[in-house]
Design a protein around this motif. Sequence first.
Motif, PDB file in Angstrom:
ATOM      1  N   VAL A  26       8.631 -13.691 -41.975  1.00  0.00           N
ATOM      2  CA  VAL A  26       9.140 -14.132 -43.287  1.00  0.00           C
ATOM      3  C   VAL A  26       9.942 -15.429 -43.141  1.00  0.00           C
ATOM      4  CG1 VAL A  26      10.677 -13.506 -45.196  1.00  0.00           C
ATOM      5  CG2 VAL A  26       9.142 -11.798 -44.218  1.00  0.00           C
ATOM      6  N   ALA A  27      10.826 -15.495 -42.109  1.00  0.00           N
ATOM      7  CA  ALA A  27      11.648 -16.694 -41.899  1.00  0.00           C
ATOM      8  C   ALA A  27      10.764 -17.904 -41.642  1.00  0.00           C
ATOM      9  CB  ALA A  27      12.597 -16.467 -40.726  1.00  0.00           C
ATOM     10  N   ASN A  28       9.743 -17.692 -40.828  1.00  0.00           N
ATOM     11  CA  ASN A  28       8.822 -18.776 -40.495  1.00  0.00           C
ATOM     12  C   ASN A  28       8.058 -19.251 -41.721  1.00  0.00           C
ATOM     13  OD1 ASN A  28       5.770 -19.359 -39.183  1.00  0.00           O
ATOM     14  ND2 ASN A  28       7.513 -20.388 -38.240  1.00  0.00           N
ATOM     15  N   VAL A  71      15.206 -23.931 -28.835  1.00  0.00           N
ATOM     16  CA  VAL A  71      14.751 -23.883 -30.221  1.00  0.00           C
ATOM     17  C   VAL A  71      15.934 -23.951 -31.173  1.00  0.00           C
ATOM     18  CG1 VAL A  71      13.706 -22.382 -31.942  1.00  0.00           C
ATOM     19  CG2 VAL A  71      12.587 -22.722 -29.742  1.00  0.00           C
ATOM     20  N   LYS A  72      17.028 -23.235 -30.789  1.00  0.00           N
ATOM     21  CA  LYS A  72      18.157 -23.162 -31.699  1.00  0.00           C
ATOM     22  C   LYS A  72      18.967 -24.453 -31.735  1.00  0.00           C
ATOM     23  CE  LYS A  72      21.519 -20.128 -33.459  1.00  0.00           C
ATOM     24  NZ  LYS A  72      21.560 -18.746 -33.883  1.00  0.00           N
ATOM     25  N   PHE A  73      19.303 -24.956 -30.520  1.00  0.00           N
ATOM     26  CA  PHE A  73      20.204 -26.118 -30.504  1.00  0.00           C
ATOM     27  C   PHE A  73      19.471 -27.439 -30.287  1.00  0.00           C
ATOM     28  CE2 PHE A  73      22.739 -22.493 -28.798  1.00  0.00           C
ATOM     29  CZ  PHE A  73      23.416 -22.253 -29.977  1.00  0.00           C
ATOM     30  N   GLY A  74      18.307 -27.370 -29.615  1.00  0.00           N
ATOM     31  CA  GLY A  74      17.554 -28.597 -29.407  1.00  0.00           C
ATOM     32  C   GLY A  74      16.574 -28.884 -30.520  1.00  0.00           C
ATOM     33  N   HIS A  75      16.428 -27.907 -31.403  1.00  0.00           N
ATOM     34  CA  HIS A  75      15.534 -28.024 -32.541  1.00  0.00           C
ATOM     35  C   HIS A  75      14.147 -28.523 -32.141  1.00  0.00           C
ATOM     36  CE1 HIS A  75      18.920 -27.085 -34.962  1.00  0.00           C
ATOM     37  NE2 HIS A  75      19.601 -28.088 -34.414  1.00  0.00           N
ATOM     38  N   SER A  76      13.684 -27.983 -31.004  1.00  0.00           N
ATOM     39  CA  SER A  76      12.330 -28.363 -30.609  1.00  0.00           C
ATOM     40  C   SER A  76      11.440 -27.135 -30.751  1.00  0.00           C
ATOM     41  CB  SER A  76      12.346 -28.869 -29.174  1.00  0.00           C
ATOM     42  OG  SER A  76      11.600 -28.023 -28.344  1.00  0.00           O
ATOM     43  N   LEU A  77      10.408 -27.272 -31.534  1.00  0.00           N
ATOM     44  CA  LEU A  77       9.510 -26.139 -31.719  1.00  0.00           C
ATOM     45  C   LEU A  77       8.264 -26.300 -30.858  1.00  0.00           C
ATOM     46  CD1 LEU A  77       9.750 -25.295 -35.505  1.00  0.00           C
ATOM     47  CD2 LEU A  77      10.845 -24.188 -33.584  1.00  0.00           C
ATOM     48  N   ASP A  78       8.392 -27.089 -29.825  1.00  0.00           N
ATOM     49  CA  ASP A  78       7.273 -27.304 -28.913  1.00  0.00           C
ATOM     50  C   ASP A  78       7.309 -26.199 -27.858  1.00  0.00           C
ATOM     51  OD1 ASP A  78       5.231 -28.329 -27.441  1.00  0.00           O
ATOM     52  OD2 ASP A  78       6.546 -29.715 -26.321  1.00  0.00           O
ATOM     53  N   ILE A  79       6.501 -25.155 -28.059  1.00  0.00           N
ATOM     54  CA  ILE A  79       6.594 -23.972 -27.202  1.00  0.00           C
ATOM     55  C   ILE A  79       5.307 -23.819 -26.393  1.00  0.00           C
ATOM     56  CG2 ILE A  79       6.863 -21.469 -27.172  1.00  0.00           C
ATOM     57  CD1 ILE A  79       8.051 -22.051 -30.136  1.00  0.00           C
ATOM     58  N   ASN A  80       5.483 -23.615 -25.077  1.00  0.00           N
ATOM     59  CA  ASN A  80       4.328 -23.294 -24.254  1.00  0.00           C
ATOM     60  C   ASN A  80       4.253 -21.772 -24.134  1.00  0.00           C
ATOM     61  OD1 ASN A  80       2.520 -22.733 -22.232  1.00  0.00           O
ATOM     62  ND2 ASN A  80       3.087 -24.513 -21.003  1.00  0.00           N
ATOM     63  N   ILE A  92      10.201  -4.007 -32.159  1.00  0.00           N
ATOM     64  CA  ILE A  92       9.278  -5.150 -32.126  1.00  0.00           C
ATOM     65  C   ILE A  92       8.679  -5.400 -33.510  1.00  0.00           C
ATOM     66  CG2 ILE A  92       7.090  -5.960 -31.142  1.00  0.00           C
ATOM     67  CD1 ILE A  92       7.898  -4.520 -28.555  1.00  0.00           C
ATOM     68  N   GLY A  93       8.317  -4.325 -34.187  1.00  0.00           N
ATOM     69  CA  GLY A  93       7.711  -4.463 -35.513  1.00  0.00           C
ATOM     70  C   GLY A  93       8.645  -5.174 -36.482  1.00  0.00           C
ATOM     71  N   THR A  94       9.916  -4.755 -36.487  1.00  0.00           N
ATOM     72  CA  THR A  94      10.866  -5.363 -37.422  1.00  0.00           C
ATOM     73  C   THR A  94      11.129  -6.828 -37.066  1.00  0.00           C
ATOM     74  OG1 THR A  94      11.873  -3.189 -37.560  1.00  0.00           O
ATOM     75  CG2 THR A  94      13.066  -4.982 -38.580  1.00  0.00           C
ATOM     76  N   VAL A  95      11.245  -7.119 -35.767  1.00  0.00           N
ATOM     77  CA  VAL A  95      11.457  -8.510 -35.349  1.00  0.00           C
ATOM     78  C   VAL A  95      10.284  -9.371 -35.819  1.00  0.00           C
ATOM     79  CG1 VAL A  95      11.479 -10.029 -33.329  1.00  0.00           C
ATOM     80  CG2 VAL A  95      12.982  -8.052 -33.407  1.00  0.00           C
ATOM     81  N   LEU A  96       9.078  -8.845 -35.612  1.00  0.00           N
ATOM     82  CA  LEU A  96       7.888  -9.578 -36.080  1.00  0.00           C
ATOM     83  C   LEU A  96       7.975  -9.847 -37.576  1.00  0.00           C
ATOM     84  CD1 LEU A  96       4.801  -8.037 -34.239  1.00  0.00           C
ATOM     85  CD2 LEU A  96       5.551 -10.413 -34.210  1.00  0.00           C
ATOM     86  N   GLY A  97       8.321  -8.803 -38.317  1.00  0.00           N
ATOM     87  CA  GLY A  97       8.379  -8.918 -39.768  1.00  0.00           C
ATOM     88  C   GLY A  97       9.392  -9.964 -40.213  1.00  0.00           C
ATOM     89  N   ILE A  98      10.629  -9.859 -39.671  1.00  0.00           N
ATOM     90  CA  ILE A  98      11.684 -10.787 -40.107  1.00  0.00           C
ATOM     91  C   ILE A  98      11.325 -12.223 -39.733  1.00  0.00           C
ATOM     92  CG2 ILE A  98      14.111 -11.439 -39.780  1.00  0.00           C
ATOM     93  CD1 ILE A  98      14.743  -8.492 -39.384  1.00  0.00           C
ATOM     94  N   SER A  99      10.844 -12.420 -38.482  1.00  0.00           N
ATOM     95  CA  SER A  99      10.566 -13.793 -38.063  1.00  0.00           C
ATOM     96  C   SER A  99       9.365 -14.360 -38.822  1.00  0.00           C
ATOM     97  CB  SER A  99      10.344 -13.870 -36.556  1.00  0.00           C
ATOM     98  OG  SER A  99       9.450 -12.877 -36.148  1.00  0.00           O
ATOM     99  N   VAL A 153      12.245 -24.974 -39.209  1.00  0.00           N
ATOM    100  CA  VAL A 153      13.486 -24.531 -38.573  1.00  0.00           C
ATOM    101  C   VAL A 153      13.252 -23.297 -37.710  1.00  0.00           C
ATOM    102  CG1 VAL A 153      15.886 -23.896 -38.989  1.00  0.00           C
ATOM    103  CG2 VAL A 153      14.695 -25.426 -40.580  1.00  0.00           C
ATOM    104  N   TYR A 154      12.479 -22.334 -38.235  1.00  0.00           N
ATOM    105  CA  TYR A 154      12.315 -21.059 -37.529  1.00  0.00           C
ATOM    106  C   TYR A 154      10.947 -20.971 -36.879  1.00  0.00           C
ATOM    107  CZ  TYR A 154      16.285 -20.044 -40.518  1.00  0.00           C
ATOM    108  OH  TYR A 154      17.483 -20.088 -41.157  1.00  0.00           O
ATOM    109  N   SER A 155      10.963 -20.524 -35.626  1.00  0.00           N
ATOM    110  CA  SER A 155       9.688 -20.354 -34.943  1.00  0.00           C
ATOM    111  C   SER A 155       9.061 -19.018 -35.340  1.00  0.00           C
ATOM    112  CB  SER A 155       9.904 -20.422 -33.441  1.00  0.00           C
ATOM    113  OG  SER A 155      11.013 -19.628 -33.104  1.00  0.00           O
ATOM    114  N   GLY A 156       7.826 -18.829 -34.915  1.00  0.00           N
ATOM    115  CA  GLY A 156       7.065 -17.660 -35.361  1.00  0.00           C
ATOM    116  C   GLY A 156       7.438 -16.376 -34.641  1.00  0.00           C
ATOM    117  N   GLY A 157       6.800 -15.285 -35.073  1.00  0.00           N
ATOM    118  CA  GLY A 157       7.119 -13.957 -34.561  1.00  0.00           C
ATOM    119  C   GLY A 157       6.841 -13.805 -33.087  1.00  0.00           C
TER     120      GLY A 157
END
Lengths: 313, 471
Positions: free
Chosen positions: A222-224, A161-170, A213-220, A230-234
């Motif tokens: 907002v970023a998403n 996700v970071k370097f390949g910029h692929s948001l195709d997630i299984n 986990i809660g904070t990671v969810l929150g930050i991601s 650019v940013y994948s989901g929580g």
Amino acid sequence: MKEENFYISPGPHIFSKESTPKMMKDVIIALVPVIFASIWFFRTKAIILLLVSIASCVAFEAGLQFLMKRKITISDYSAVVTGILFAMVMPPSLPIWACILGCFVAVGLAKQLFGGLGMNIFNPALLGRAFLAAAFPVFMTRWNHPISLDAVTGATPLGLVKFGHSLDINYWDLFIGNVSGSLGETSALALLIGGLYLLIKKTIDWRIPSAYIGTVLGISFVANLISPDVYSGGLFHILAGGLLIGTIFMATDPVTSPVTKTGRWIFGIGCAVITMVIRLWGGLPEGVMYAILLMNALTPLLNRMTRPRRYGT
Amino acid sequence: MYNITTMFRRTFHGGVFLSECKEYTVDKKVKAIPASREIILPLSQHMGSPNEPLVKPGDNVKLGQCIGETDSSSFSTAVGSSSRRRRETKARVSVPVHSPVSGRVKAIQDFFNPIYGKAPAVVIENDGNDESTALVKRENPETLSKQELIGIIRDAGVVGLGGAAFPTHIKLNVQEQKKIDTLIINGAECEPYLTCDHRLMVEKTNEILNGIYLLAKILEVSNIFLAIEDNKLSAIFAMEKAIREKIKKFPRPKGHTPVQIVVLKAKYPQGGENQLIKAILKKEVPPAKFPPEVGVLVQNVGTCFAIYQAAYEGKPLIERCVTFTGGCLKEPGNFVVRFGTLLKDAVEFCGGFTDEVAKIIVGGPMMGIAQYSLDIPIVKGVTGVIFLSKKDLELFEESTCIRCARCVDVCPVNLLPTEIMRMVKYSRWHYLDKLHPGDCIECGACAYACASRVPLVQYIKLAKLKEAERK
């Protein structure tokens, strides 16, 4: 007065069934599904690394305690726990000698040098991993595909996700662990089972995982929301990488986390913020290890700053 | 209002759930242990100034005769005096002791005491006649004045029978400065094994209730709570019934405050004064202060019974209900024991031992004191004696603290026992100021919960001593 042979000791005269070896055994039980998942996905590589890691951690613990003329305390299972956790955060193709060297740093430098169990500032397994990551970055970023064990480079989901910029997630593969990564970190399912067991047995405190986990969810989230390209989901940030193994087994390590309730909340939130800063804007795809180690260093300060309210005031 | 369905179950923050071990004695009726041939009666059985003997070897004493007192003039002048300040400065923290048997004084010598170490004791040879001093029976002690009642309680040698043995009349006098509006009667009995308060509530229900009303009359309180843990249903039902009958007989007589039963969660240390106040009233007693600070006074149910006996029957405190229990006693039970009875005589009455005794604990297993010998007299502060066999005993080795913070979770007074322990271990005394070891109630919940078996209470006690030294 007649001499009688009674045991004399100050109160209390009864004790709970809780003990350090029992807590360590609980952690080992919780790690069983994780071990199974790692063996399922990484086959012989997992078995060999696991056995080498446990054996060398126990041997280093006993050997160093013998040399330092301390009481040998391998029977409290803490070295076994360190050994398993260390193996679980190693890439599958790590050379055996590097694994043994990492175990030496974990048990010798991070634990025994600080005074043994209960005195260490940093989580031993994570410090061992940090050492290897700094000393042998090539070994530490060489990954294998699960089951087929084909070697790939820099192809963990986070790296993709970071370097390949692929948001195709299984997400299903991410959840059961059918992705490349460290031995024990890939299967979210196995980690959640282990975490649930520890929470039910009250071996770990729920505050640190919740805050983390809660904070990671929150930050991601907002970023998403700001730039979804650019940013994948929580959910991705929870399931991918070492977040679950870190939050369940490393951040909750009682020795290196705060004893106060408020301190634990801050500890979890701090871990999450550092993790997300590294993941989203740092130079590395993964930041759980450095996040927990940095917050470990802050633990004494957190303990001092978050003392509970004095009773009656 | 007195319906059982309206009862509520309250508790405090922290604490530990213990296995009760009360089944040994909970159904055993209270029996009297006959007085021994020889009584060894420690002169001071209370917390406070020591008593002086009023008898000498060779004297004949009667049952109920006062044989030890602290400078008796101080209190009588105080009662007669109109000056409050004078009473406060002169009244010593002390109560007299009375002979529990009739007979002859053999000697006055130092003897081991289960609670207060070696101290002077009166050895009385029991003549077995139980010839008593004239007891002043009173039909209606409610009609007496406040000061007269406090005088009766003091002269009868009544102390707090929950284990602390603090003179009751001193506690009752505190309200000169502070307005007490709530009286809490402590029937929690949160220590495992002990059942003496439970049995008293079942068997001496009306007597305890009358004692409570006398206390209410002395203190002029507007709320009375009787606190019982939810594992003592028979006591709750008995007290409930007695309260209802009392109300029926005297529908709200003047000055009678209704007694409210509060059912508390069975959790240790629920019976601590501050924990009771927290659970029932949600109030916290400020550090280094006593319950009157928040307008509350706490008295044990056993003390209420002693007050009843003193006021109605004119009987001084010469005996109490004690639980003898534990895995290796043949016939464990609850017994009325006269003070000065040696432990070995009491054990003999209980049928001796079935197993080799490994540990003897006076008091509960959490805060009790381990004893060296069976040659110790029962005194006012003994709530129970527990005889543990080797297999009941938990022997262990202290290992290093892993900061699991179990001690922090269970501390009822918000301390950080593990931090205090660390500072004591490394002699960092100045760090202790902010950790407030002085607030510790020494309940032992932290040491009970500790996964590494660290004797935390001892470390905190040491911290307290150092704190006192530094000041």
